[in-house]
Design a protein around this motif. Structure first.
Motif, PDB file in Angstrom:
ATOM      1  N   LEU A  51       0.977  -1.132  -0.037  1.00 12.26           N
ATOM      2  CA  LEU A  51       0.154  -0.050  -0.127  1.00 12.26           C
ATOM      3  C   LEU A  51       0.877   1.395  -0.140  1.00 12.26           C
ATOM      4  CD1 LEU A  51      -2.875  -0.855   2.610  1.00 12.26           C
ATOM      5  CD2 LEU A  51      -3.072  -0.939   0.089  1.00 12.26           C
ATOM      6  N   PRO A  52       0.610   2.273  -0.770  1.00 10.61           N
ATOM      7  CA  PRO A  52      -0.181   2.201  -1.919  1.00 10.61           C
ATOM      8  C   PRO A  52      -0.017   1.183  -2.799  1.00 10.61           C
ATOM      9  CG  PRO A  52       1.076   4.343  -2.077  1.00 10.61           C
ATOM     10  CD  PRO A  52       1.656   3.409  -0.709  1.00 10.61           C
ATOM     11  N   LEU A  53      -1.236   0.854  -3.567  1.00 11.30           N
ATOM     12  CA  LEU A  53      -1.226  -0.270  -4.346  1.00 11.30           C
ATOM     13  C   LEU A  53      -0.185  -0.284  -5.468  1.00 11.30           C
ATOM     14  CD1 LEU A  53      -4.950  -1.522  -4.506  1.00 11.30           C
ATOM     15  CD2 LEU A  53      -3.106  -2.579  -3.481  1.00 11.30           C
ATOM     16  N   GLU A  73      -8.569   1.031   4.167  1.00 11.10           N
ATOM     17  CA  GLU A  73      -7.797   0.277   3.158  1.00 11.10           C
ATOM     18  C   GLU A  73      -6.550  -0.400   3.916  1.00 11.10           C
ATOM     19  OE1 GLU A  73      -5.801   1.311  -1.035  1.00 11.10           O
ATOM     20  OE2 GLU A  73      -5.911   2.933   0.422  1.00 11.10           O
ATOM     21  N   LEU A  74      -6.026   0.255   4.987  1.00 11.91           N
ATOM     22  CA  LEU A  74      -5.031  -0.138   5.644  1.00 11.91           C
ATOM     23  C   LEU A  74      -5.688  -1.137   7.006  1.00 11.91           C
ATOM     24  CD1 LEU A  74      -2.067  -0.279   6.788  1.00 11.91           C
ATOM     25  CD2 LEU A  74      -2.691   1.975   8.040  1.00 11.91           C
ATOM     26  N   ARG A  75      -6.833  -0.799   7.525  1.00 12.16           N
ATOM     27  CA  ARG A  75      -7.520  -1.614   8.492  1.00 12.16           C
ATOM     28  C   ARG A  75      -7.901  -2.926   7.903  1.00 12.16           C
ATOM     29  NH1 ARG A  75     -11.539   1.812  10.893  1.00 12.16           N
ATOM     30  NH2 ARG A  75     -10.120   1.858  12.640  1.00 12.16           N
ATOM     31  N   GLU A  76      -8.161  -2.892   6.740  1.00 13.59           N
ATOM     32  CA  GLU A  76      -8.749  -4.168   5.808  1.00 13.59           C
ATOM     33  C   GLU A  76      -7.430  -5.013   5.649  1.00 13.59           C
ATOM     34  OE1 GLU A  76     -10.954  -5.737   1.790  1.00 13.59           O
ATOM     35  OE2 GLU A  76     -11.355  -3.890   2.585  1.00 13.59           O
ATOM     36  N   ALA A  77      -6.387  -4.272   5.274  1.00 17.30           N
ATOM     37  CA  ALA A  77      -5.193  -5.293   4.903  1.00 17.30           C
ATOM     38  C   ALA A  77      -4.413  -5.665   5.861  1.00 17.30           C
ATOM     39  CB  ALA A  77      -4.059  -4.374   4.122  1.00 17.30           C
ATOM     40  N   PHE A  82      -3.354 -10.927   9.434  1.00 15.79           N
ATOM     41  CA  PHE A  82      -3.208 -11.474  10.541  1.00 15.79           C
ATOM     42  C   PHE A  82      -4.500 -12.251  10.769  1.00 15.79           C
ATOM     43  CE2 PHE A  82      -0.028  -8.056  11.421  1.00 15.79           C
ATOM     44  CZ  PHE A  82       0.976  -8.804  11.508  1.00 15.79           C
ATOM     45  N   ASN A  83      -5.537 -11.977  10.466  1.00 11.25           N
ATOM     46  CA  ASN A  83      -7.006 -12.647  10.582  1.00 11.25           C
ATOM     47  C   ASN A  83      -7.664 -12.963   9.268  1.00 11.25           C
ATOM     48  OD1 ASN A  83      -7.046 -13.056  13.859  1.00 11.25           O
ATOM     49  ND2 ASN A  83      -6.436 -11.096  13.479  1.00 11.25           N
ATOM     50  N   PRO A  84      -7.036 -13.719   8.535  1.00  9.61           N
ATOM     51  CA  PRO A  84      -8.092 -13.881   7.124  1.00  9.61           C
ATOM     52  C   PRO A  84      -9.192 -14.433   7.019  1.00  9.61           C
ATOM     53  CG  PRO A  84      -6.247 -15.357   7.359  1.00  9.61           C
ATOM     54  CD  PRO A  84      -6.001 -14.528   8.452  1.00  9.61           C
ATOM     55  N   PRO A  85     -10.276 -13.754   6.627  1.00  9.60           N
ATOM     56  CA  PRO A  85     -11.545 -14.432   6.589  1.00  9.60           C
ATOM     57  C   PRO A  85     -11.747 -15.861   6.028  1.00  9.60           C
ATOM     58  CG  PRO A  85     -11.570 -12.620   4.922  1.00  9.60           C
ATOM     59  CD  PRO A  85     -10.041 -12.584   5.578  1.00  9.60           C
ATOM     60  N   PRO A  86     -12.651 -16.725   6.505  1.00 12.78           N
ATOM     61  CA  PRO A  86     -12.505 -18.073   5.726  1.00 12.78           C
ATOM     62  C   PRO A  86     -13.104 -17.837   4.375  1.00 12.78           C
ATOM     63  CG  PRO A  86     -13.785 -17.714   8.024  1.00 12.78           C
ATOM     64  CD  PRO A  86     -13.347 -16.383   7.574  1.00 12.78           C
ATOM     65  N   PRO A  87     -12.601 -18.547   3.679  1.00 14.60           N
ATOM     66  CA  PRO A  87     -12.052 -19.783   3.753  1.00 14.60           C
ATOM     67  C   PRO A  87     -10.407 -19.797   3.558  1.00 14.60           C
ATOM     68  CG  PRO A  87     -12.498 -19.673   1.415  1.00 14.60           C
ATOM     69  CD  PRO A  87     -13.112 -18.478   2.096  1.00 14.60           C
ATOM     70  N   TYR A 129      -4.767   4.700  11.875  1.00 11.14           N
ATOM     71  CA  TYR A 129      -4.793   3.423  12.359  1.00 11.14           C
ATOM     72  C   TYR A 129      -4.251   3.338  13.695  1.00 11.14           C
ATOM     73  CZ  TYR A 129      -4.824  -1.804  12.222  1.00 11.14           C
ATOM     74  OH  TYR A 129      -5.076  -2.886  12.693  1.00 11.14           O
ATOM     75  N   PRO A 130      -4.923   3.046  14.596  1.00  9.00           N
ATOM     76  CA  PRO A 130      -4.452   2.883  16.278  1.00  9.00           C
ATOM     77  C   PRO A 130      -3.704   1.754  16.315  1.00  9.00           C
ATOM     78  CG  PRO A 130      -6.813   2.795  16.003  1.00  9.00           C
ATOM     79  CD  PRO A 130      -6.425   2.758  14.879  1.00  9.00           C
ATOM     80  N   LEU A 131      -2.440   2.046  16.983  1.00  5.61           N
ATOM     81  CA  LEU A 131      -1.607   0.752  17.672  1.00  5.61           C
ATOM     82  C   LEU A 131      -2.297  -0.173  18.320  1.00  5.61           C
ATOM     83  CD1 LEU A 131       2.031   1.906  18.250  1.00  5.61           C
ATOM     84  CD2 LEU A 131       1.219   0.783  16.323  1.00  5.61           C
ATOM     85  N   ARG A 132      -3.168   0.344  19.031  1.00  8.16           N
ATOM     86  CA  ARG A 132      -4.135  -0.430  20.037  1.00  8.16           C
ATOM     87  C   ARG A 132      -4.806  -1.447  19.246  1.00  8.16           C
ATOM     88  NH1 ARG A 132      -4.547   0.305  24.831  1.00  8.16           N
ATOM     89  NH2 ARG A 132      -4.044   2.497  24.765  1.00  8.16           N
TER      90      ARG A 132
END
Length: 179
Positions: A51-53, A73-77, A82-87, A129-132
């Motif tokens: 990012l940027p793409l 965009e950053l939040r989703e990436a 770290f927690n990819p959606p299934p499948p 994007y919060p570090l928390r």
């Protein structure tokens, strides 16, 4: 099949005037250089998202079409790393590199540090994007080896998140500054 090693490389040079943050000159290039080194010298092949793409596909010193990285965009990436959606399966190793502005702000009576995105608007309480939130993503992540590399002001605050980080993972935490 998911690669065993994945990296999210973020280098933000562009901050519109309303953000109150000056444009940077080397953050995107730093991201590009890290991505290139991972590709050339990585112990295992990394699947790299940037990012940027298009950051890593440009020539030296060039930016992608806008050079902007928005908060969502950053939040989703980060969530997808770290927690990819299934499948989708999580990687064994997840590396997150951020180069750009960092800021510390009090929000709802609590101090937090933010990785400043291009759409930050401090005058209305939007900082990035919060570090928390990054700490929470890591804490709930099934990724076994986590590498976080922050090249921004206040990046040392990441170390204060250690109580939130579980001990069932291997970590490499690199920060450019102290808290």
């Amino acid at each position: 099949m998911t690669p065993e090693w994945e990296a999210l490389i973020v280098g933000i040079n562009r901050y519109p005037e309303y953000t109150n943050f000056n444009d940077l000159t080397v953050a995107a290039l730093d991201g590009e250089n890290v991505a290139q080194r991972l590709e050339q010298y990585g112990y295992e092949p990394f699947r790299i998202q940037d990012l940027p793409l298009g950051l890593t596909q440009k020539g030296a010193g060039e930016l992608s079409s806008t050079g902007l990285v928005k908060l969502e965009e950053l939040r989703e990436a980060v969530a997808n790393l770290f927690n990819p959606p299934p499948p989708n399966q999580p990687p064994e190793t997840g590396l997150f590199f951020f180069s750009g502005h960092g800021c510390r702000q009090e929000v709802d009576g609590q101090q937090d540090v933010f990785l400043v995105t291009s759409d930050a608007f401090p005058d209305v309480g939007i900082y990035g994007y919060p570090l928390r939130e990054l700490g929470q993503q890591i804490a709930t992540s099934p990724v076994k080896q986590v590498v976080i590399w922050l090249d921004c002001c206040y990046s040392g605050e990441l170390l204060s998140l250690l109580p939130f980080i579980p001990t069932d993972k291997a970590y490499c935490l690199i920060t450019a500054t102290r808290s």
